[in-house]
Design a protein around this motif. Structure first.
Motif, mmCIF file in Angstrom:
data_model
loop_
_atom_site.group_PDB
_atom_site.id
_atom_site.type_symbol
_atom_site.label_atom_id
_atom_site.label_comp_id
_atom_site.label_asym_id
_atom_site.label_seq_id
_atom_site.Cartn_x
_atom_site.Cartn_y
_atom_site.Cartn_z
ATOM 1 N N UNK A 250 67.413 -4.988 61.431
ATOM 2 C CA UNK A 250 67.125 -6.378 61.795
ATOM 3 C C UNK A 250 68.409 -7.200 61.803
ATOM 4 N N UNK A 251 69.295 -6.948 60.832
ATOM 5 C CA UNK A 251 70.564 -7.680 60.770
ATOM 6 C C UNK A 251 71.426 -7.384 61.995
ATOM 7 N N UNK A 252 71.428 -6.161 62.441
ATOM 8 C CA UNK A 252 72.208 -5.812 63.624
ATOM 9 C C UNK A 252 71.672 -6.515 64.864
ATOM 10 N N UNK A 253 70.355 -6.663 64.961
ATOM 11 C CA UNK A 253 69.780 -7.420 66.073
ATOM 12 C C UNK A 253 70.203 -8.891 65.996
ATOM 13 N N UNK A 254 70.217 -9.447 64.812
ATOM 14 C CA UNK A 254 70.621 -10.841 64.648
ATOM 15 C C UNK A 254 72.071 -11.048 65.057
ATOM 16 N N UNK A 255 72.942 -10.110 64.685
ATOM 17 C CA UNK A 255 74.358 -10.250 65.001
ATOM 18 C C UNK A 255 74.644 -10.004 66.471
ATOM 19 N N UNK A 259 69.553 -15.789 68.933
ATOM 20 C CA UNK A 259 68.401 -16.397 69.585
ATOM 21 C C UNK A 259 67.099 -16.087 68.879
ATOM 22 N N UNK A 260 66.172 -15.504 69.602
ATOM 23 C CA UNK A 260 64.865 -15.144 69.056
ATOM 24 C C UNK A 260 64.995 -14.265 67.820
ATOM 25 N N UNK A 261 65.988 -13.407 67.794
ATOM 26 C CA UNK A 261 66.099 -12.417 66.717
ATOM 27 C C UNK A 261 66.714 -12.992 65.442
ATOM 28 N N UNK A 262 67.114 -14.253 65.440
ATOM 29 C CA UNK A 262 67.642 -14.847 64.207
ATOM 30 C C UNK A 262 66.557 -14.959 63.142
ATOM 31 N N UNK A 263 65.326 -15.136 63.558
ATOM 32 C CA UNK A 263 64.208 -15.203 62.604
ATOM 33 C C UNK A 263 63.220 -14.073 62.825
ATOM 34 N N UNK A 264 63.723 -12.985 63.371
ATOM 35 C CA UNK A 264 62.874 -11.853 63.712
ATOM 36 C C UNK A 264 62.646 -10.972 62.484
ATOM 37 N N UNK A 265 61.409 -10.652 62.217
ATOM 38 C CA UNK A 265 61.038 -9.743 61.128
ATOM 39 C C UNK A 265 59.722 -9.069 61.502
ATOM 40 N N UNK A 266 59.753 -7.795 61.936
ATOM 41 C CA UNK A 266 58.511 -7.118 62.325
ATOM 42 C C UNK A 266 57.500 -7.090 61.183
ATOM 43 N N UNK A 267 56.230 -7.277 61.526
ATOM 44 C CA UNK A 267 55.176 -7.286 60.513
ATOM 45 C C UNK A 267 55.066 -5.935 59.816
ATOM 46 N N UNK A 268 55.318 -4.866 60.574
ATOM 47 C CA UNK A 268 55.214 -3.527 59.986
ATOM 48 C C UNK A 268 56.258 -3.338 58.901
ATOM 49 N N UNK A 269 57.470 -3.890 59.092
ATOM 50 C CA UNK A 269 58.509 -3.769 58.075
ATOM 51 C C UNK A 269 58.116 -4.532 56.810
ATOM 52 N N UNK A 432 66.950 -11.094 76.261
ATOM 53 C CA UNK A 432 66.706 -10.757 74.863
ATOM 54 C C UNK A 432 66.680 -11.996 73.975
ATOM 55 N N UNK A 433 67.584 -12.948 74.214
ATOM 56 C CA UNK A 433 67.627 -14.135 73.361
ATOM 57 C C UNK A 433 66.353 -14.959 73.473
ATOM 58 N N UNK A 434 65.637 -14.852 74.597
ATOM 59 C CA UNK A 434 64.375 -15.578 74.765
ATOM 60 C C UNK A 434 63.190 -14.850 74.149
ATOM 61 N N UNK A 435 63.400 -13.643 73.645
ATOM 62 C CA UNK A 435 62.331 -12.962 72.925
ATOM 63 C C UNK A 435 61.743 -11.749 73.601
ATOM 64 N N UNK A 436 62.349 -11.250 74.681
ATOM 65 C CA UNK A 436 61.868 -10.010 75.302
ATOM 66 C C UNK A 436 62.279 -8.852 74.393
ATOM 67 N N UNK A 437 61.334 -8.371 73.624
ATOM 68 C CA UNK A 437 61.617 -7.415 72.556
ATOM 69 C C UNK A 437 60.960 -6.082 72.850
#
Length: 544
Positions: A250-255, A259-269, A432-437
């Motif tokens: 998750x940290x690598x996605x943020x770096x 954008x969207x991934x700054x507060x990204x945390x999958x529910x499964x994790x 990706x920054x808009x949330x296409x994950x």
């Protein structure tokens, strides 16, 4: 000899730099040792066509292609091996059977439609994963004391106890292991619908299964049928290692993206901390890691489309042979992407999942608008297991509206975000920054014996033209899954007005022989299908 020649050419054809040469040599060895996808399954086949098991109309060997089978000897722990036979010992041979040759059990068909090239891809075979099926009650699996199955289980328990005692003091307590010997094979089916080119869909076809296998080892996924005996400290250390890997990803996605991934945390994790590591966490980690590697590889390449000078430069002007970036997505930056739907099937017993008396567990991991369907044996109805990840979907719309600049409606009445119809996809680096994950939508289903007749995986070239029930009814009328897949593609191509790439996979399940008994069989949509065919053949309907 051939290997030595390739190795000598690889080293001699490059400049003599010791550090680079060693790196290139390591890359060469990784390529050489990389195993190919197991597009076959391994089973016990009667040694003779006169064998009693070969003549059984309901046995697990019924209609398997004997001519296409080859004797199989596992060369490594990752190679699939058959589970022991239940019941009395028979004269059988361990063979490998290409899944695409087993037309009575699997069928796949592809058409490029009216497009100049085909961007779809698919994969089918077995994958080196620990079994994730629900363990059957002991009363249903206990074998007689004198049977080969019981003797095999006792040897397996002895080997596992010896292995546990040898690794009890190991420092790397969190390292994963391949599937335990004797676990039934896990089958893997995937459909990948590329857009903007074939680079991303081909990458997923060739590599996604490897990401899943490596993720299972890194996160320490254990078999649900024969979990290893570990101390409480080892279990805690394994879970802590898995949580660190998830946090690091998750940290690598943020770096990388922000954008969207700054507060990204999958529910499964988040659930992994409470429930431990399961197959859902492994699939989520594998999908996100594969997408991260693909995006990072494209980001390291030059954007030749935006610079006329760079576009005229040689293709290998900045080639770095020891960098994996050049091996993912081609030599140029690829801005397109791909959707993906993957189905994994695991059984609790050695009997294959297509046997009418075998229960199984089905796990679906889905990104985009490819679809996976089941046909229910009792009523013949289509049961969709996936939803289209479009801006108009309520869940996707609420997830993205806080990040996306705007949603627009195209001339066909479909909502789009930043020009894309899918809100989840691999690739698509500009969105990706808009949330296409590539965070997958995961669904698990426990299949009772013969509860469902068959499984269908299709791309939007089929689902955009035919309804789910129409697809299922076409397959019902076919004699084999292979014929069912080709009939679906033929009909979708015939009545389609867009001519999009179309892919269909049909997988036989336990209720295949009763596929037309439930409900009204295939007659429920016959009138609608006939009307579509007549409308497509009418030249006046093509006028604009």
């Amino acid at each position: 000899m051939e290997t030595r020649m390739l190795k000598a050419y690889w080293v001699a054809s490059r400049p003599h730099n010791t550090g680079c040469a060693q790196a290139r040599l390591q890359l060469f060895h990784r390529r050489l040792n990389r195993r190919t996808f197991h597009d076959y399954f391994v089973t016990h086949l009667p040694s003779s066509s006169l064998h009693p098991d070969a003549r059984s109309a309901s046995g697990p060997h019924h209609k398997l292609p004997r001519a296409a089978s080859k004797p199989h000897t596992p060369q490594s722990p990752q190679d699939p091996s058959p589970a022991p036979l239940a019941g009395p010992s028979r004269d059988t041979t361990v063979v490998r059977i290409p899944l695409r040759s087993a037309k009575h059990h699997f069928g796949g068909s592809v058409s490029r439609g009216t497009r100049p090239y085909n961007e779809d891809a698919f994969q089918a075979g077995v994958i080196a994963l620990p079994a994730f099926a629900k363990k059957s009650p002991v009363s249903l699996t206990r074998a007689p004391a004198s049977s080969p199955l019981q003797a095999f289980r006792e040897r397996q328990q002895e080997q596992q106890s010896q292995k546990d005692s040898q690794t009890e003091g190991s420092e790397d307590a969190s390292a994963g292991t391949p599937a335990p010997a004797g676990d039934p094979q896990v089958f893997y089916f995937g459909v990948f619908d590329g857009h903007g080119g074939t680079e991303c869909s081909s990458f997923l076809k060739d590599s996604l299964h490897e990401y899943i296998e490596r993720s299972a080892q890194k996160l320490g996924l254990e078999s649900t049928l024969s979990p290893p005996k570990r101390s409480e400290e080892q279990v805690k250390a394994s879970l802590q290692n898995a949580l660190k890997l998830e946090t690091s990803l998750v940290k690598r996605w943020q770096d990388l993206v922000g954008g969207y991934f700054r507060r990204f945390r999958p529910k499964v994790f988040a659930l992994s901390e409470k429930n431990g590591i399961n197959i859902s966490a492994v699939m989520t980690y594998a999908f996100l890691r594969a997408d991260l590697d693909f995006i990072a590889a494209q980001a390291r390449k030059e954007d030749t489309d935006s610079d006329l000078v760079l576009s005229d430069a040689p293709l290998n002007a900045s080639d770095i042979l020891d960098s994996p970036a050049r091996q993912i997505g081609g030599p140029k930056r690829f801005k397109g992407g791909s959707t993906c739907s993957v189905a994994l099937v695991s059984t609790p017993t050695p009997t294959p999942f297509w046997h009418p008396a075998t229960p199984s567990s089905l796990l679906v991991s889905h990104v985009g608008d490819t679809r996976i369907l089941l046909c229910k044996t009792s009523n013949g109805q289509a049961c969709p297991l996936t939803t289209n990840h479009h801006p108009g979907t309520p869940g996707e719309g609420s997830r993205l509206r806080r990040y996306a600049a705007s949603f627009v409606t195209d001339s066909f009445g479909e909502e789009r975000m930043t020009g894309l119809a899918n809100t989840r996809a691999f690739g698509d680096m500009q969105s990706k920054q808009q949330g296409v994950s590539a965070e997958p939508e995961i669904r698990r289903l426990e299949l009772a014996p013969a509860e469902y007749s068959f499984l269908v995986l299709i791309s939007d070239g089929v689902s955009g033209t035919l309804s789910d029930q129409e697809v299922v009814d076409i397959v019902k009328e076919a004699r084999t899954p292979e014929k069912g897949a080709s009939d679906v593609i033929a009909f979708a191509t015939e009545v389609s007005a867009e001519g999009d790439n179309a892919t269909c996979l049909v997988v036989r399940l336990g209720g295949w022989e009763r596929r037309s008994e439930g409900g009204v069989g295939s007659m429920g949509t016959k009138e609608a299908r006939d009307w579509k065919r007549e409308e497509a053949r009418d030249p006046r309907s093509r006028r604009t």
